[in-house]
Design a protein around this motif. Structure first.
Motif, PDB file in Angstrom:
ATOM      1  N   VAL A  63       0.823  -1.205   0.000  1.00 60.03           N
ATOM      2  CA  VAL A  63       0.000   0.000   0.000  1.00 60.03           C
ATOM      3  C   VAL A  63       0.857   1.256   0.000  1.00 60.03           C
ATOM      4  O   VAL A  63       0.449   2.299  -0.540  1.00 60.03           O
ATOM      5  N   GLN A  64       2.048   1.177   0.557  1.00 58.76           N
ATOM      6  CA  GLN A  64       2.928   2.346   0.605  1.00 58.76           C
ATOM      7  C   GLN A  64       3.482   2.726  -0.762  1.00 58.76           C
ATOM      8  O   GLN A  64       4.108   3.769  -0.926  1.00 58.76           O
ATOM      9  N   HIS A  65       3.251   1.888  -1.758  1.00 54.24           N
ATOM     10  CA  HIS A  65       3.708   2.158  -3.128  1.00 54.24           C
ATOM     11  C   HIS A  65       2.566   1.953  -4.123  1.00 54.24           C
ATOM     12  O   HIS A  65       2.799   1.571  -5.274  1.00 54.24           O
ATOM     13  N   SER A  66       1.353   2.220  -3.665  1.00 57.49           N
ATOM     14  CA  SER A  66       0.174   1.920  -4.475  1.00 57.49           C
ATOM     15  C   SER A  66      -0.887   2.989  -4.262  1.00 57.49           C
ATOM     16  O   SER A  66      -0.755   3.865  -3.405  1.00 57.49           O
ATOM     17  N   ALA A  67      -1.934   2.871  -5.055  1.00 58.23           N
ATOM     18  CA  ALA A  67      -3.152   3.646  -4.808  1.00 58.23           C
ATOM     19  C   ALA A  67      -4.109   2.784  -3.998  1.00 58.23           C
ATOM     20  O   ALA A  67      -4.212   1.568  -4.213  1.00 58.23           O
ATOM     21  N   SER A 321     -14.818  -3.009   0.522  1.00 55.51           N
ATOM     22  CA  SER A 321     -13.510  -3.644   0.414  1.00 55.51           C
ATOM     23  C   SER A 321     -12.497  -2.562   0.107  1.00 55.51           C
ATOM     24  O   SER A 321     -12.759  -1.691  -0.727  1.00 55.51           O
ATOM     25  N   PRO A 322     -11.326  -2.600   0.740  1.00 54.95           N
ATOM     26  CA  PRO A 322     -10.255  -1.771   0.192  1.00 54.95           C
ATOM     27  C   PRO A 322      -9.832  -2.338  -1.147  1.00 54.95           C
ATOM     28  O   PRO A 322      -9.865  -3.558  -1.353  1.00 54.95           O
ATOM     29  N   LEU A 323      -9.482  -1.485  -2.084  1.00 59.49           N
ATOM     30  CA  LEU A 323      -8.919  -1.950  -3.345  1.00 59.49           C
ATOM     31  C   LEU A 323      -7.535  -1.329  -3.493  1.00 59.49           C
ATOM     32  O   LEU A 323      -7.393  -0.102  -3.546  1.00 59.49           O
ATOM     33  N   VAL A 324      -6.533  -2.203  -3.507  1.00 64.23           N
ATOM     34  CA  VAL A 324      -5.145  -1.778  -3.674  1.00 64.23           C
ATOM     35  C   VAL A 324      -4.790  -1.884  -5.152  1.00 64.23           C
ATOM     36  O   VAL A 324      -4.990  -2.940  -5.768  1.00 64.23           O
ATOM     37  N   PHE A 325      -4.283  -0.804  -5.714  1.00 65.76           N
ATOM     38  CA  PHE A 325      -3.956  -0.729  -7.146  1.00 65.76           C
ATOM     39  C   PHE A 325      -2.479  -0.388  -7.260  1.00 65.76           C
ATOM     40  O   PHE A 325      -2.063   0.742  -7.045  1.00 65.76           O
TER      41      PHE A 325
END
Length: 593
Positions: A63-67, A321-325
């Motif tokens: 998550v620290q390198h994502s949307a 839901s969280p969505l990690v992109f």
């Protein structure tokens, strides 16, 4: 400056248009795509979502390198989410309206992400849970996936399991491109191993790829989980994620269940780490889109952050839901977006990112959220998203739905386990920005808002219910084709008629279709060795009798003529005073005139 760094700067400082996306696809090659979706993992089952007990270090780091799409909605149960995700359409348009008894089957005419990317030159693969139909023409291999390793039905441990491998999360028998195949290892590990092999092959052939990894964990049953992680969680203070006090006598069982669920979740997280390292080893991570989400709320009443609800609920804890992109080429720093998005948006977003045009005649309900990830000032017009799902054969207006229009939520939580609700709907209105836990119904304070949203819901329901003639008729299984000469009929896909849907004494029928009449070998399968009895097998207007021999699960066979066209197929088995259906039926084409 490296080319990857240059494009990160470009994407973070300029408004991303469709033209610039196409230019990127041309300059760097179209991105690879990986979608990971867990099963019954809730919105709060992540460290990065505030859970201090369940460990997800790989996703926390990702998550620290994502949307992060922080206000992302899914359906309250499995199959409807999967239909919407695959098609970009509300599941009521797809004939998939429930999770079993023939109502989790998606119409084969639906166009999926896999079909669109396959036709654009991508290699496509699925690993784990499909849950949109187990027989031709409803299987993932019929819907655009070229490499398939899946289980049947809605999960391992259900009546659709291959005979002799029932309930096995370790060393399961899975369907490898339609063929029952015994496997070694824990199911989640197997799915990720297979996906990584698929990815390696695609890279070796210099092909872009789409890999869909849909774990059946942490869905129950909970008897078979990663042992070391389970033992570790038994020593943790799992009461921290209880959402209500339990009687002392119930606490040990709840702790044990949560330890098993947490072990499955952390095992998924470890596999995400393995996958990321594989992408690094193959030097393809920068231009690979990796998405992570869950399919509905948690499968117990546990921590869901600043929300309420669980799986099957249409309150936010059941449908968020969280969505990690993750896409390093385009996203270099963490981004958090709170705009209203949903499962119907994934298809158009991925088509945008991969520079794939949608067919002009394809009606979708979603919109691409890619601009939100690329431009802090991107315009996002106000929208409404409706989530509805309940048991039964035909959706009922107002029954168990929620309509979202930031900041409002209009909801009628009438219960997923019910086919109908009595009386008039008692609609509730919440301002989620001020009241995310849905504690204060503001219907009386904002009657105009409530009336406007109710009218919008009614228009939505009328629209999705009229997508095609006979909109909610179940899809049919097609037998006797070269695509699937042997068809396994299970209780997952039967139309239930008596008893509890999967109980031993229940029964149902299957809706079948054949291109022409033919002769078939029909085998009846039972859950255990039976007493002697007699079965009546009906195919349309034709019926045959078959003696059931005592002490045999399998081997009860008859050769019979089956009609062409559309017909119903049923089996009534009399054992003494009971009348029931078989556990499964295997139909194998013998000849066709």
């Amino acid at each position: 400056m490296k080319i990857g760094d240059h494009h990160r700067v470009l994407f973070r400082t300029a408004i991303l248009t469709l033209t610039s996306i196409a230019w990127m696809a041309s300059a760097l090659g179209r991105p690879n795509v990986i979608v990971i979706m867990s099963d019954d993992q809730g919105v709060g089952d992540y460290g990065f979502m505030g859970n201090g007990v369940i460990k997800t270090p790989e996703l926390d780091a990702l998550v620290q390198h994502s949307a992060l799409m922080n206000r992302f909605y899914v359906s309250p149960v499995c199959a409807p989410t999967r239909a919407s995700l695959m098609t970009g359409r509300y599941n009521y348009r797809t004939r998939c309206i429930d999770t079993y008894v023939g109502r989790a089957m998606m119409d084969p005419a639906e166009v999926t992400i896999a079909e669109l990317l396959r036709d654009a030159g991508y290699q496509t693969g699925i690993y784990g849970k499909w849950h949109l139909g187990d027989s031709y023409p409803l299987r993932p291999m019929d819907q655009g996936f070229q490499d398939c390793l899946v289980h049947r039905g809605g999960g391992i441990g259900q009546p659709s399991d291959p005979i002799g491998a029932e309930g096995k999360y370790t060393d399961p028998t899975l369907l490898k491109n339609g063929v029952e195949t015994p496997m070694k290892g824990y199911c989640t590990d197997i799915y990720f191993d297979a996906a990584m092999s698929f990815i390696e092959s695609a890279v070796a052939e210099q092909n872009s790829f789409f890999a869909y990894i849909a774990t059946n964990a942490p869905h129950g049953p909970f008897h078979d989980v990663p042992d070391e992680l389970y033992k570790e969680y038994l020593t943790a203070d799992l009461s921290e994620i209880f959402v209500k006090d339990l009687p002392a006598k119930r606490v040990p069982a709840e702790v044990d269940k949560l330890a098993r669920i947490a072990a499955m979740i952390t095992n998924i997280d470890e596999n995400v780490g393995r996958l990321l390292r594989k992408l690094d080893d193959l030097k393809i991570r920068d231009n690979t889109i990796l998405i992570y989400l869950n399919d509905n709320g948690p499968n117990t009443l546990r921590y869901v952050g600043d929300m309420r609800g669980m799986k099957t609920h249409v309150d936010d804890g059941g449908v968020r839901s969280p969505l990690v992109f993750h896409w390093p080429t385009a996203i270099a720093v963490p981004i958090v977006r709170d705009e209203l998005c949903a499962h119907i948006d994934l298809l158009p977003t991925l088509m945008d990112a991969c520079d794939v045009d949608l067919p002009s005649d394809l009606q979708i309900d979603g919109r691409s959220f890619l601009p939100l990830l690329m431009d802090e000032e991107a315009n996002w017009p106000k929208r409404q998203v409706v989530i509805q799902a309940h048991r039964g054969d035909v959706p009922q207006q107002y029954h168990h739905f929620s309509l979202h229009e930031d900041p409002w939520k209009l909801v009628h939580p009438s219960g997923f386990g019910k086919e109908t609700f009595p009386g008039s709907p008692k609609l509730e209105l919440y301002n989620l920005r001020e009241d995310p836990r849905q504690q204060h119904d503001v219907s009386d304070e904002f009657p105009d808002v409530k009336a406007r949203l109710q009218k919008a819901y009614e228009a939505w329901f009328a629209d999705v219910s009229s997508t095609r003639p006979n909109n909610y008729a179940p899809p049919r299984i097609v037998i006797g084709t070269d695509h699937e000469p042997t068809t396994v009929l299970t209780r997952q896909d039967w139309r239930h008629t008596k008893g509890r849907a999967w109980a031993a004494d229940s029964n149902g029928f299957w809706l079948l279709e054949s291109m022409k009449p033919g002769t078939y070998d029909v085998e009846l399968v039972f859950t255990d060795a039976q007493n002697s009895g007699q079965a009546t097998i009906r195919a349309g207007d034709h019926a045959e009798k078959l003696i059931i021999q005592q002490g045999k699960r399998r081997g009860h066979k008859i050769r019979m003529a089956l009609p062409g066209g559309k017909f119903s197929f049923s089996v009534d088995v009399v054992f003494g005073a009971t009348n029931q259906g078989p556990h499964q039926v295997i139909i194998q084409r013998f000849s066709t005139p």
